[in-house]
Enzyme design. Structure first.
Site, mmCIF file in Angstrom:
data_model
loop_
_atom_site.group_PDB
_atom_site.id
_atom_site.type_symbol
_atom_site.label_atom_id
_atom_site.label_comp_id
_atom_site.label_asym_id
_atom_site.label_seq_id
_atom_site.Cartn_x
_atom_site.Cartn_y
_atom_site.Cartn_z
ATOM 1 N N ASP A 170 48.042 33.926 50.518
ATOM 2 C CA ASP A 170 47.692 34.358 49.164
ATOM 3 C C ASP A 170 48.914 34.900 48.446
ATOM 4 O OD1 ASP A 170 44.778 33.938 48.979
ATOM 5 O OD2 ASP A 170 44.734 35.291 50.705
ATOM 6 N N GLY A 189 42.425 38.628 43.868
ATOM 7 C CA GLY A 189 43.311 39.795 43.832
ATOM 8 C C GLY A 189 43.279 40.624 45.099
ATOM 9 N N PHE A 190 42.138 40.636 45.763
ATOM 10 C CA PHE A 190 41.999 41.521 46.918
ATOM 11 C C PHE A 190 41.119 40.890 47.987
ATOM 12 C CE2 PHE A 190 42.625 43.935 43.059
ATOM 13 C CZ PHE A 190 43.719 44.729 43.402
ATOM 14 N N GLY A 191 41.423 41.236 49.241
ATOM 15 C CA GLY A 191 40.535 40.863 50.337
ATOM 16 C C GLY A 191 39.386 41.858 50.419
ATOM 17 N N GLY A 192 38.413 41.530 51.236
ATOM 18 C CA GLY A 192 37.345 42.485 51.536
ATOM 19 C C GLY A 192 36.307 42.689 50.443
ATOM 20 N N HIS A 240 45.988 30.319 55.518
ATOM 21 C CA HIS A 240 45.846 30.476 54.061
ATOM 22 C C HIS A 240 46.722 31.650 53.603
ATOM 23 C CE1 HIS A 240 43.317 30.335 50.309
ATOM 24 N NE2 HIS A 240 43.540 31.640 50.293
ATOM 25 N N MET A 289 50.377 36.441 45.097
ATOM 26 C CA MET A 289 49.894 37.167 43.906
ATOM 27 C C MET A 289 51.078 37.797 43.177
ATOM 28 S SD MET A 289 46.571 39.101 45.463
ATOM 29 C CE MET A 289 45.447 38.251 46.580
ATOM 30 N N GLY A 344 39.398 36.079 55.569
ATOM 31 C CA GLY A 344 40.450 37.070 55.787
ATOM 32 C C GLY A 344 39.921 38.188 56.662
ATOM 33 N N HIS A 395 47.871 29.538 48.352
ATOM 34 C CA HIS A 395 46.979 29.837 47.229
ATOM 35 C C HIS A 395 47.791 30.608 46.186
ATOM 36 C CE1 HIS A 395 43.042 32.044 45.834
ATOM 37 N NE2 HIS A 395 43.585 31.302 44.892
ATOM 38 N N MET A 401 36.489 30.050 43.977
ATOM 39 C CA MET A 401 36.673 31.476 44.245
ATOM 40 C C MET A 401 35.300 32.150 44.209
ATOM 41 S SD MET A 401 39.761 32.138 44.950
ATOM 42 C CE MET A 401 39.497 33.894 45.156
ATOM 43 N N SER A 436 42.936 33.731 56.087
ATOM 44 C CA SER A 436 43.732 34.346 55.026
ATOM 45 C C SER A 436 44.525 35.505 55.603
ATOM 46 C CB SER A 436 42.830 34.863 53.900
ATOM 47 O OG SER A 436 43.563 35.794 53.118
ATOM 48 N N MET A 491 48.255 32.469 43.072
ATOM 49 C CA MET A 491 47.611 33.272 42.021
ATOM 50 C C MET A 491 48.714 33.854 41.155
ATOM 51 S SD MET A 491 44.721 34.947 44.471
ATOM 52 C CE MET A 491 45.614 34.510 45.962
ATOM 53 N N ASP A 494 36.530 30.574 48.906
ATOM 54 C CA ASP A 494 37.463 31.669 49.206
ATOM 55 C C ASP A 494 36.934 32.992 48.664
ATOM 56 O OD1 ASP A 494 39.643 33.253 49.774
ATOM 57 O OD2 ASP A 494 41.017 32.257 48.378
ATOM 58 N N GLY A 495 36.646 33.905 49.593
ATOM 59 C CA GLY A 495 36.289 35.271 49.214
ATOM 60 C C GLY A 495 34.931 35.692 49.729
ATOM 61 N N GLY A 496 34.934 36.745 50.531
ATOM 62 C CA GLY A 496 33.660 37.317 50.991
ATOM 63 C C GLY A 496 32.917 36.467 52.005
HETATM 64 C C1 DX5 Z 1 41.442 36.901 47.281
HETATM 65 C C2 DX5 Z 1 42.098 35.915 48.201
HETATM 66 C C3 DX5 Z 1 41.330 35.622 49.428
HETATM 67 C C4 DX5 Z 1 41.073 36.815 50.304
HETATM 68 C C5 DX5 Z 1 39.877 36.561 51.162
HETATM 69 O O1 DX5 Z 1 42.088 36.910 46.060
HETATM 70 O O2 DX5 Z 1 42.310 34.696 47.541
HETATM 71 O O3 DX5 Z 1 41.952 34.571 50.160
HETATM 72 O O4 DX5 Z 1 42.165 37.146 51.116
HETATM 73 O O5 DX5 Z 1 39.630 37.709 51.881
HETATM 74 P P1 DX5 Z 1 38.186 38.054 52.446
HETATM 75 O O6 DX5 Z 1 37.847 36.975 53.423
HETATM 76 O O7 DX5 Z 1 38.410 39.368 53.088
HETATM 77 O O8 DX5 Z 1 37.248 38.110 51.286
HETATM 78 ZN ZN ZN Z 2 42.981 32.993 48.795
#
Ligand code: DX5
Ligand code: ZN
Length: 221
Positions: free
Chosen positions: A37, A144-147, A35, A39, A199, A68, A139, A10, A70, A177-179
């Site tokens: 994202d 909305g956010f990475g990390g 990937h 938004m 990501g 992706h 999901m 990501s 969103m 996807d996520g975490g």
């Molecule tokens: C969140 C995104 C993810 C995100 C994953 O809304 O869809 O793709 O970037 O990031 P990590 O791997 O840091 O959770």
């Molecule tokens: Zn994503």
């Protein structure tokens, strides 16, 4: 398990001032998909990038561009993302009343179609969509956010969806996807996921760390 395990990087965690370089670097580090994202500050509380950026990234990699989406509405933008070089477009079940039409349109554009479920959306949402999709995305954070931290209840959702996929007899990828990181990748794969979006876990430490980061993710499964 026999199915191939794919790592999708990501780019939300990349250096946005150097996106071309960053995409080349993670491609060389061995990720399978890129990937992206998208938004809109409306469907999700953050704004990122649009078709122009996908077009700018396209020449930097031959790997699958996994878009992706969103955004709501989504349909007015599908043609632009397809023209920009998307290989796969994933729309959210929750983003509007016409997810079926959206998926039909993506297939009509000759692209792989994905459907994404937010953490609070039940698996029944897939009942009348499974015959249309190439990828189902779970999901494991609120988008909305990475990390963010992996939401554990989604492991059960992954298991249930893997059973649905097997019952369908179709070759559908199950993406989470996520975490995702080395600490939970094996559990996600055991539950039935075969595409792992990463990501933070891909980009942490900067370019000199990418190859080791990707290797760590592969070994962890
Ligand atoms: C969140 C995104 C993810 C995100 C994953 O809304 O869809 O793709 O970037 O990031 P990590 O791997 O840091 O959770
Ligand atoms: Zn994503």
């Amino acid at each position: 398990m026999a199915r191939p395990i794919l790592i999708a990087a990501s780019i939300l965690s990349a250096d946005f001032a150097k996106l071309g370089e960053e995409v080349r670097a993670v491609d060389e580090a061995g990720v399978d998909w890129i990937h992206i994202d998208v938004m809109d500050g409306h469907f999700v509380p953050n704004i990122t990038l649009g078709p122009q950026m996908v077009k700018a990234i396209r020449p930097h990699t031959a790997k699958l561009l996994d878009i992706h989406l969103m955004i709501a509405p989504v349909d007015p933008y599908l043609d632009a993302f397809a023209e920009a070089g998307a290989d796969q477009m994933t729309a959210h079940y929750e983003a509007g009343p016409h997810i079926h039409r959206t998926l039909q349109r993506i297939k009509g554009l000759g692209k792989r179609a994905g459907v994404s479920l937010n953490p609070g959306t039940p698996t029944e949402a897939l009942d009348y969509l499974i015959d249309l999709v190439d990828t189902i995305q779970v999901m494991s954070v609120n988008p909305g956010f990475g990390g963010q931290s992996f939401i554990d209840s989604q492991m059960l959702k992954i298991e249930r969806i893997r059973t649905m996929i097997e019952k369908s007899g179709r070759a559908i990828d199950l993406e989470v996807d996520g975490g995702i990181g080395a600490g939970n990748i094996a559990r996600a794969v055991d539950a039935g996921a075969n595409v792992l979006v990463a990501g933070t876990a891909t980009f942490q430490g900067g370019p000199s760390a990418y190859a080791a980061n990707v290797a760590r993710l592969r070994e962890a499964r």
